[in-house]
Design a protein around this motif. Structure first.
Motif, PDB file in Angstrom:
ATOM      1  N   ASN A 152       0.907  -1.138   0.289  1.00  0.00           N
ATOM      2  CA  ASN A 152      -0.403   0.348  -0.072  1.00  0.00           C
ATOM      3  C   ASN A 152       0.823   1.569  -0.117  1.00  0.00           C
ATOM      4  OD1 ASN A 152      -1.913  -1.760  -0.102  1.00  0.00           O
ATOM      5  ND2 ASN A 152      -2.718  -0.773   1.773  1.00  0.00           N
ATOM      6  N   THR A 153       2.325   1.435  -1.138  1.00  0.00           N
ATOM      7  CA  THR A 153       3.354   2.546  -0.607  1.00  0.00           C
ATOM      8  C   THR A 153       3.420   1.934  -1.485  1.00  0.00           C
ATOM      9  OG1 THR A 153       3.644   3.737   0.208  1.00  0.00           O
ATOM     10  CG2 THR A 153       4.639   1.465   0.408  1.00  0.00           C
ATOM     11  N   TYR A 154       3.644   4.216  -2.175  1.00  0.00           N
ATOM     12  CA  TYR A 154       4.949   3.598  -3.387  1.00  0.00           C
ATOM     13  C   TYR A 154       5.971   4.864  -3.232  1.00  0.00           C
ATOM     14  CZ  TYR A 154       7.629   4.560  -7.467  1.00  0.00           C
ATOM     15  OH  TYR A 154       9.293   4.182  -8.655  1.00  0.00           O
ATOM     16  N   TYR A 155       6.840   5.008  -2.825  1.00  0.00           N
ATOM     17  CA  TYR A 155       8.208   6.241  -2.208  1.00  0.00           C
ATOM     18  C   TYR A 155       9.623   5.958  -3.453  1.00  0.00           C
ATOM     19  CZ  TYR A 155      10.886   3.026   0.070  1.00  0.00           C
ATOM     20  OH  TYR A 155      12.145   1.890   0.416  1.00  0.00           O
ATOM     21  N   ARG A 156      10.170   7.243  -3.321  1.00  0.00           N
ATOM     22  CA  ARG A 156      11.618   7.456  -4.684  1.00  0.00           C
ATOM     23  C   ARG A 156      12.110   7.775  -2.413  1.00  0.00           C
ATOM     24  NH1 ARG A 156      13.488   6.490  -9.238  1.00  0.00           N
ATOM     25  NH2 ARG A 156      12.011   6.124 -11.133  1.00  0.00           N
ATOM     26  N   GLU A 157      13.784   6.861  -3.147  1.00  0.00           N
ATOM     27  CA  GLU A 157      14.530   8.119  -2.160  1.00  0.00           C
ATOM     28  C   GLU A 157      15.871   8.668  -3.380  1.00  0.00           C
ATOM     29  OE1 GLU A 157      18.088   7.599   1.159  1.00  0.00           O
ATOM     30  OE2 GLU A 157      18.338   5.660  -0.138  1.00  0.00           O
ATOM     31  N   PHE A 158      15.528   9.770  -2.981  1.00  0.00           N
ATOM     32  CA  PHE A 158      16.672  11.149  -3.094  1.00  0.00           C
ATOM     33  C   PHE A 158      17.658  11.451  -2.572  1.00  0.00           C
ATOM     34  CE2 PHE A 158      12.049  11.517  -5.510  1.00  0.00           C
ATOM     35  CZ  PHE A 158      12.235  11.962  -5.949  1.00  0.00           C
ATOM     36  N   ARG A 159      18.938  10.717  -3.564  1.00  0.00           N
ATOM     37  CA  ARG A 159      19.823  11.321  -2.370  1.00  0.00           C
ATOM     38  C   ARG A 159      20.460  12.145  -2.991  1.00  0.00           C
ATOM     39  NH1 ARG A 159      21.749   6.230   0.153  1.00  0.00           N
ATOM     40  NH2 ARG A 159      20.825   4.530  -0.498  1.00  0.00           N
ATOM     41  N   ARG A 160      20.148  12.901  -4.209  1.00  0.00           N
ATOM     42  CA  ARG A 160      20.692  14.657  -4.204  1.00  0.00           C
ATOM     43  C   ARG A 160      19.211  15.112  -4.925  1.00  0.00           C
ATOM     44  NH1 ARG A 160      23.629  14.705  -8.927  1.00  0.00           N
ATOM     45  NH2 ARG A 160      22.631  11.858  -9.725  1.00  0.00           N
ATOM     46  N   PRO A 161      19.365  16.886  -4.902  1.00  0.00           N
ATOM     47  CA  PRO A 161      17.891  17.738  -4.602  1.00  0.00           C
ATOM     48  C   PRO A 161      17.769  17.604  -6.315  1.00  0.00           C
ATOM     49  CG  PRO A 161      19.526  18.461  -3.765  1.00  0.00           C
ATOM     50  CD  PRO A 161      20.742  17.601  -4.365  1.00  0.00           C
ATOM     51  N   ILE A 162      16.221  16.988  -6.937  1.00  0.00           N
ATOM     52  CA  ILE A 162      15.959  17.027  -8.018  1.00  0.00           C
ATOM     53  C   ILE A 162      14.269  18.762  -8.216  1.00  0.00           C
ATOM     54  CG2 ILE A 162      13.335  15.716  -7.308  1.00  0.00           C
ATOM     55  CD1 ILE A 162      13.577  14.382 -10.074  1.00  0.00           C
ATOM     56  N   ARG A 163      14.852  18.947  -9.121  1.00  0.00           N
ATOM     57  CA  ARG A 163      14.034  20.063  -9.784  1.00  0.00           C
ATOM     58  C   ARG A 163      12.351  20.164  -9.162  1.00  0.00           C
ATOM     59  NH1 ARG A 163      15.523  24.230 -14.127  1.00  0.00           N
ATOM     60  NH2 ARG A 163      17.667  24.045 -12.580  1.00  0.00           N
ATOM     61  N   GLU A 164      11.729  19.283 -10.223  1.00  0.00           N
ATOM     62  CA  GLU A 164      10.410  18.097  -9.718  1.00  0.00           C
ATOM     63  C   GLU A 164      10.342  16.567  -9.959  1.00  0.00           C
ATOM     64  OE1 GLU A 164       6.339  19.391 -12.327  1.00  0.00           O
ATOM     65  OE2 GLU A 164       8.100  19.271 -13.490  1.00  0.00           O
TER      66      GLU A 164
END
Length: 301
Positions: A231-243
């Motif tokens: 019941n979930t979906y996610y992303r882990e961002f190790r660097r900044p992203i604009r959008e």
């Protein structure tokens, strides 16, 4: 757990291994019977369960154990009673209470070396990810059918011709990669024990400093039934992203009780949440602007 470590069989593993031996069934035959019962489990997972390397934790795995008891001629609850209490539902097992994703980095390094990118984690990045759009399709029963991703890059050096895709599929079998726009798959390596796939996405042409480039691809899971996504979906961002735009589309949108987005920036003590409302197409979306490092996702009940 590294492959060099020796797992200590749990009571669950010992009982399962003995039951399999008494049944005279191969793991392939057991897998086929589980599949016929509507609960897909890989032969690798069954092997890990009986050796003690892993124990069933996901809701789909618990359902599989119930069917497994029937397949092996055990009493109802004979295996389930030997399992520890399950982890809280709604969060992937790699995502910890503090929002940090516990990732098997050594296993990832081995896969990166196999696809010819051994220094990908340390070297200076020459492609910046400007925009990322994930569209996750959730089939009946809350299971993930596919993920379609559109990525836009900005080159900071000449002769950039590929992107390294890392996908965490946990205990589920590796999905099938389909290239949709402006790229093709190169070398692909899978680690079923750690639930990781690493693939080269080779651009149709090299790009140079200052240029932008767009690619699109889909990861399709085997099924039905499809793997449980808790019941979930996610992303882990190790660097900044604009959008970052995340869409979730539901086949059974009418069955949802609530849905929300969540975000936890690196170093933050609290998780930010916001309620989401279904659109007329049976989906929800969330947008993160100038985000990261951190975790960003959508959950539902």
């Amino acid at each position: 757990m590294s492959t060099s470590e020796r797992a200590v069989p749990s009571p669950f593993a010992k009982t399962l291994r003995s039951a399999i031996a008494r049944s005279g069934l191969s793991l392939d035959r057991i897998q086929a019977r589980l599949q016929a019962g509507g609960v897909p489990v890989s032969v690798t997972a069954l092997s890990y369960w009986q050796s003690g390397k892993r124990q069933p934790e996901r809701p789909s795995s618990i359902s599989a154990v119930r069917v497994l008891e029937d397949v092996l001629g055990l009493q109802h609850g004979e295996l389930l009673s030997l399992l520890p209490p399950p982890r809280p539902r709604g969060l992937p097992s790699r995502r910890q209470a503090d929002g940090v994703v516990k990732f098997p980095m050594e296993a990832l390094r081995i896969l990166l070396e196999r696809v010819g990118a051994p220094h990908a984690l340390e070297q200076q990045h020459r492609l910046n990810l400007l925009n990322l759009h994930d569209r996750c399709e959730i089939a009946a029963g809350g299971r993930q059918r596919s993920l379609t991703t559109r990525s836009v890059f900005h080159a900071t050096a000449d002769q950039q011709d590929r992107w390294i895709l890392v996908y965490d599929h946990g205990g589920a079998p590796a999905p099938t990669l389909h290239e949709l726009r402006n790229c093709r798959s190169g070398r692909v390596e899978v680690d079923p024990e750690h639930g990781l796939t690493v693939a080269e996405l080779v651009f149709d042409r090299p790009i140079h400093r200052g240029e932008t480039y767009l690619i699109e691809y889909t990861l399709t899971n085997g099924g039905p039934p499809y793997p449980d996504c808790e019941n979930t979906y996610y992303r882990e961002f190790r660097r900044p992203i604009r959008e970052y735009l995340l869409e979730i589309r539901f086949d059974e949108a009418g069955e949802l009780r609530k849905c929300w987005q969540y975000a936890r920036r690196a170093g933050a003590e609290n998780e930010e949440r916001r309620a989401l409302h279904l659109d007329t197409a049976g989906g929800v979306h969330a947008v993160a602007l100038d985000y990261g490092p951190g975790v960003f996702g959508i959950s539902w009940e």
